[in-house]
Enzyme design. Structure first.
Site, PDB file in Angstrom:
ATOM      1  N   GLU A 110       0.826  -1.225   0.000  1.00 34.53           N
ATOM      2  CA  GLU A 110       0.000   0.000   0.000  1.00 34.53           C
ATOM      3  C   GLU A 110       0.849   1.260   0.000  1.00 34.53           C
ATOM      4  OE1 GLU A 110      -2.734  -0.420  -0.942  1.00 34.53           O
ATOM      5  OE2 GLU A 110      -2.978  -2.523  -0.412  1.00 34.53           O
TER       6      GLU A 110
HETATM    7  C1  FAD Z   1       2.917 -10.003  -0.058  1.00 33.79           C
HETATM    8  C2  FAD Z   1       2.550  -8.886  -0.974  1.00 33.79           C
HETATM    9  C3  FAD Z   1       1.211  -8.588  -1.208  1.00 33.79           C
HETATM   10  C4  FAD Z   1       0.866  -7.582  -2.117  1.00 33.79           C
HETATM   11  N1  FAD Z   1      -0.453  -7.356  -2.417  1.00 33.79           N
HETATM   12  C5  FAD Z   1      -0.763  -6.531  -3.459  1.00 33.79           C
HETATM   13  C6  FAD Z   1      -2.110  -6.443  -3.946  1.00 33.79           C
HETATM   14  O1  FAD Z   1      -3.020  -7.062  -3.415  1.00 33.79           O
HETATM   15  N2  FAD Z   1      -2.342  -5.659  -5.018  1.00 33.79           N
HETATM   16  C7  FAD Z   1      -1.361  -4.955  -5.637  1.00 33.79           C
HETATM   17  O2  FAD Z   1      -1.634  -4.276  -6.627  1.00 33.79           O
HETATM   18  N3  FAD Z   1      -0.076  -5.012  -5.195  1.00 33.79           N
HETATM   19  C8  FAD Z   1       0.234  -5.784  -4.120  1.00 33.79           C
HETATM   20  N4  FAD Z   1       1.533  -5.870  -3.680  1.00 33.79           N
HETATM   21  C9  FAD Z   1       2.542  -5.035  -4.297  1.00 33.79           C
HETATM   22  C10 FAD Z   1       3.039  -3.924  -3.374  1.00 33.79           C
HETATM   23  O3  FAD Z   1       2.050  -2.952  -3.196  1.00 33.79           O
HETATM   24  C11 FAD Z   1       4.324  -3.375  -4.014  1.00 33.79           C
HETATM   25  O4  FAD Z   1       5.318  -4.354  -3.756  1.00 33.79           O
HETATM   26  C12 FAD Z   1       4.728  -2.040  -3.482  1.00 33.79           C
HETATM   27  O5  FAD Z   1       3.809  -1.057  -3.911  1.00 33.79           O
HETATM   28  C13 FAD Z   1       6.129  -1.607  -3.930  1.00 33.79           C
HETATM   29  O6  FAD Z   1       6.298  -1.832  -5.294  1.00 33.79           O
HETATM   30  P1  FAD Z   1       7.580  -2.673  -5.794  1.00 33.79           P
HETATM   31  O7  FAD Z   1       7.628  -3.915  -5.001  1.00 33.79           O
HETATM   32  O8  FAD Z   1       7.537  -2.795  -7.248  1.00 33.79           O
HETATM   33  O9  FAD Z   1       8.822  -1.799  -5.378  1.00 33.79           O
HETATM   34  P2  FAD Z   1       9.431  -0.559  -6.181  1.00 33.79           P
HETATM   35  O10 FAD Z   1       8.351   0.341  -6.657  1.00 33.79           O
HETATM   36  O11 FAD Z   1      10.387  -1.076  -7.177  1.00 33.79           O
HETATM   37  O12 FAD Z   1      10.200   0.184  -5.031  1.00 33.79           O
HETATM   38  C14 FAD Z   1      11.391  -0.338  -4.424  1.00 33.79           C
HETATM   39  C15 FAD Z   1      11.891   0.624  -3.381  1.00 33.79           C
HETATM   40  O13 FAD Z   1      12.194   1.875  -4.006  1.00 33.79           O
HETATM   41  C16 FAD Z   1      11.478   2.927  -3.401  1.00 33.79           C
HETATM   42  N5  FAD Z   1      10.979   3.855  -4.421  1.00 33.79           N
HETATM   43  C17 FAD Z   1      10.335   3.554  -5.573  1.00 33.79           C
HETATM   44  N6  FAD Z   1      10.003   4.676  -6.232  1.00 33.79           N
HETATM   45  C18 FAD Z   1      10.439   5.701  -5.495  1.00 33.79           C
HETATM   46  C19 FAD Z   1      10.373   7.112  -5.618  1.00 33.79           C
HETATM   47  N7  FAD Z   1       9.749   7.703  -6.648  1.00 33.79           N
HETATM   48  N8  FAD Z   1      10.920   7.864  -4.655  1.00 33.79           N
HETATM   49  C20 FAD Z   1      11.510   7.296  -3.586  1.00 33.79           C
HETATM   50  N9  FAD Z   1      11.602   5.966  -3.412  1.00 33.79           N
HETATM   51  C21 FAD Z   1      11.062   5.171  -4.339  1.00 33.79           C
HETATM   52  C22 FAD Z   1      10.294   2.281  -2.686  1.00 33.79           C
HETATM   53  O14 FAD Z   1       9.890   3.047  -1.572  1.00 33.79           O
HETATM   54  C23 FAD Z   1      10.871   0.933  -2.289  1.00 33.79           C
HETATM   55  O15 FAD Z   1      11.509   1.037  -1.057  1.00 33.79           O
HETATM   56  C24 FAD Z   1       1.895  -6.833  -2.744  1.00 33.79           C
HETATM   57  C25 FAD Z   1       3.228  -7.108  -2.455  1.00 33.79           C
HETATM   58  C26 FAD Z   1       3.557  -8.120  -1.613  1.00 33.79           C
HETATM   59  C27 FAD Z   1       5.002  -8.418  -1.382  1.00 33.79           C
END
Ligand code: FAD
Length: 591
Positions: free
Chosen positions: A441
């Site tokens: 989230e």
């Molecule tokens: C168990 C689990 C359940 C989930 N359930 C759902 C679900 O039901 N529906 C759904 O749609 N998604 C779901 N997700 C996805 C989850 O919401 C995302 O993993 C999360 O939003 C982060 O995206 P990412 O993993 O691609 O990380 P990334 O976006 O690649 O980010 C990696 C890191 O970089 C940082 N970062 C990225 N962009 C920026 C920026 N512009 N400025 C500063 N820092 C930044 C982030 O804060 C993070 O620390 C789930 C994930 C998991 C692991």
């Protein structure tokens, strides 16, 4: 094994004495829904359900987890029976609109339920929280047909729901979503593409699942302005809701993960799946944010609930386990060693955990009351103020509760020593389960950007001014009583520092946007300390003069918070004030 017991006396104290919830919600609900007896009986029944139906299946949920066979996910033993109890008891629609089959009770009671669910069985919480959030989204943005066919069945618990945003190339940056939505001549759409990490993407708890999906129409603008929201059922229902043909959406993989094992986390393939638009084309992100904001609170409660479960386990263990002697001399000379609870460092960890859980519960219930006020209060100005405060504080609460929740679970494990690292006690599951809340989230760093970049300055800083006024009112209420004056003075000084830092940060960010990212998380932590200080003043004010041991305990924890947690604000603000160059000047290739 964990032996969580819902803190019933605490909920009663918060709802009736501190927050006076029935009075605060007067005008928002019929009087018969605001009876204190009704509140108490709902809280007690919810506690019984979570303790008796969710806690016993928490361990198997972790050990066995979900399994995928073909394209069907099976939940761990006991989950179907537990879900049926929630459905039959009307718990999923506890706070939902009665016109759609909900019970129409105040949202603060739902927050109590969610908090207990997360403490007893974090994985189960999503199966209840997701349909609640999806129903609210469809009710707010869908048409009448969607409300009657889908929202009613989510509210009754007949069907479950998902939130489909994340794709392999797109996590935080939702503008990168590429799933395509092709319009059909009958008014429906076909969705094509993959979504990953979808919580509750498939399972055996309900005969149908409603996916809410962000996708892109042909010729839609690039970025988030080109996203539309779609509703895509697993089985195509007829007009009476009977699930018919299987839709072209399926699970292709179940993620293996650190914890949270009993929530299925699915990679989903939409292979020209039939779907319907919810709301306006290209306005999907705003609509999906109804769901995201509900889910952010749910995630905050993941932190709070697991912290309470960890605290209860650790406090019991610290009273029981004997190691070493008190630094002040043996407390129990007849025994070979004193209990762990005599050691200052063990007490530090317990008090740190409790300084989060007690105040966190107050903040969560207050926030839930403000949610109802924002939607229902007869007075425009009061609605606006509630809506401002919710908007401002959602990122602070999501990030701080999930950070503090994980830290509390870790402290709980530390108090158990090696026995905490070993699986038998159950606390290492809490550490693994609670970790997700900092990521999903919107990762916590992103919450800080939302706070500084959007929320602080929104409407000319109106919400920020409302927050300051709210904290100052509480400081004034506590400033003259001898028992609370010192706490109030400390918070007043911290608030002054936060105000000065906020003004300075806003100026720096105007000149250099990188300053926002560089200061973000530390500024947000400072902000959260003031929020928790506000909560602790209220807890202290309402505890003074009571002869109940629990209230005496709260005064001790308040003292701990003001002496040992609030001072961290100086370090947080000093770091937030440091030049961004310290983070940015090192060339990328030297990392
Ligand atoms: C168990 C689990 C359940 C989930 N359930 C759902 C679900 O039901 N529906 C759904 O749609 N998604 C779901 N997700 C996805 C989850 O919401 C995302 O993993 C999360 O939003 C982060 O995206 P990412 O993993 O691609 O990380 P990334 O976006 O690649 O980010 C990696 C890191 O970089 C940082 N970062 C990225 N962009 C920026 C920026 N512009 N400025 C500063 N820092 C930044 C982030 O804060 C993070 O620390 C789930 C994930 C998991 C692991």
């Amino acid at each position: 094994m964990l032996n969580y017991r819902a803190p019933l006396a605490d909920y009663r104290f918060l709802l009736h004495d501190v927050l006076a919830a029935p009075a605060a919600l007067a005008g928002c609900f019929d009087d018969d829904l605001l009876s204190p007896d009704l509140f108490d009986s709902v809280v007690e029944e919810a506690a019984k359900l979570c303790e008796s139906a969710l806690l016993p299946i928490n361990r198997d949920g972790d050990e066995i987890g979900c399994t995928l066979s073909g394209d069907v996910v099976t939940t761990p033993p006991g989950f179907r029976d537990a879900y049926d109890l929630f459905r039959q008891g009307g718990w999923i629609g506890l706070a939902a609109d009665p016109d759609l089959g909900g019970q129409g009770l105040p949202f603060c009671l739902n927050a109590v339920l969610q908090d207990m669910m997360m403490a007893a069985n974090l994985s189960f919480g999503d199966y209840v929280g997701l349909p609640q959030a999806a129903a609210k989204t469809i009710a707010a943005h869908g048409d009448d047909h969607q409300r009657q066919l889908y929202a009613t069945r989510l509210i009754s618990g007949e069907w479950c729901a998902t939130m489909c945003m994340t794709e392999p190339q797109c996590g935080t940056d939702l503008g990168l979503i590429s799933m395509a939505a092709k319009p059909q001549s009958d008014g429906s759409y076909r969705l094509a593409g993959s979504k990953i990490f979808i919580s509750a993407g498939d399972h055996d708890l309900t005969p149908n699942i409603v996916h809410l999906v962000l996708a892109r129409l042909p010729d839609a603008p690039a970025g988030t302005r080109g996203l539309s929201l779609f509703l895509c059922p697993k089985f195509m229902p007829d007009e009476h809701g009977a699930p018919g043909d299987r839709n072209a959406v399926q699970v292709v993989r179940l993620e293996r993960k650190m914890g949270y094992h009993a929530t299925s986390t699915c990679e989903m393939l939409f292979d020209d799946a039939t779907a319907w638009l919810v709301g306006e084309p290209n306005r999907g992100l705003a609509a999906m944010f109804t769901m995201v904001n509900v889910a952010r609170m749910l995630v905050a409660l993941q932190g709070l609930g697991t912290a309470e479960a960890a605290y209860q386990a650790a406090a019991a263990y610290a009273r029981d386990r004997r190691q070493g002697r008190s630094l002040a001399g043996p407390v129990d000379p007849a025994a070979k060693a004193d209990p762990l609870i005599v050691h200052p460092d063990v007490r530090r960890m317990l008090l740190s955990m409790r300084s989060f859980t007690e105040a966190g519960r107050l903040i969560a219930l207050w926030y839930a009351i403000e949610l109802d006020i924002a939607e229902r209060h007869p007075d425009d100005a009061r609605r606006t103020r509630a809506s401002d405060l919710i908007g401002l504080l959602t990122p602070v609460i999501k990030a701080s509760f999930s950070d503090l929740g994980y830290a509390a679970c870790n402290d709980g494990m530390q108090i158990f020593g090696g026995h905490g690292y070993i699986r038998d006690t159950g606390v290492e599951q809490l550490v693994r389960d609670s970790r997700i809340a900092q990521i999903q989230e919107g990762a916590n760093g992103i919450q800080a950007l939302d706070l500084i970049g959007r929320k602080l300055g929104g409407n000319g800083g109106r919400a920020w001014q409302a927050f300051i006024a709210m904290v100052r009112d509480e400081i004034a209420a506590c400033g003259n009583a001898p028992e609370t004056a010192d706490f109030a003075n400390r918070l007043a000084a911290a608030l002054d520092r936060l105000e000065r830092a906020t003004g300075a940060l806003q100026q720096r960010v105007t000149a250099d946007p990188v300053a926002m990212g560089a200061a973000g998380v530390d500024y947000q932590r400072a902000f959260a300390l003031v929020l928790f200080g506000w909560a602790w003043l209220q807890l202290a004010r309402h505890s003074v003069g009571s002869d109940q041991p629990q209230r005496a305990a709260s005064l001790h924890v308040a003292r701990y918070f003001f002496e040992r947690e609030l001072p961290r604000i100086d370090a947080c603000l000093a770091i937030a004030d440091a030049p961004a160059g310290g983070l940015m000047d090192m060339p990328d290739d030297l990392f």
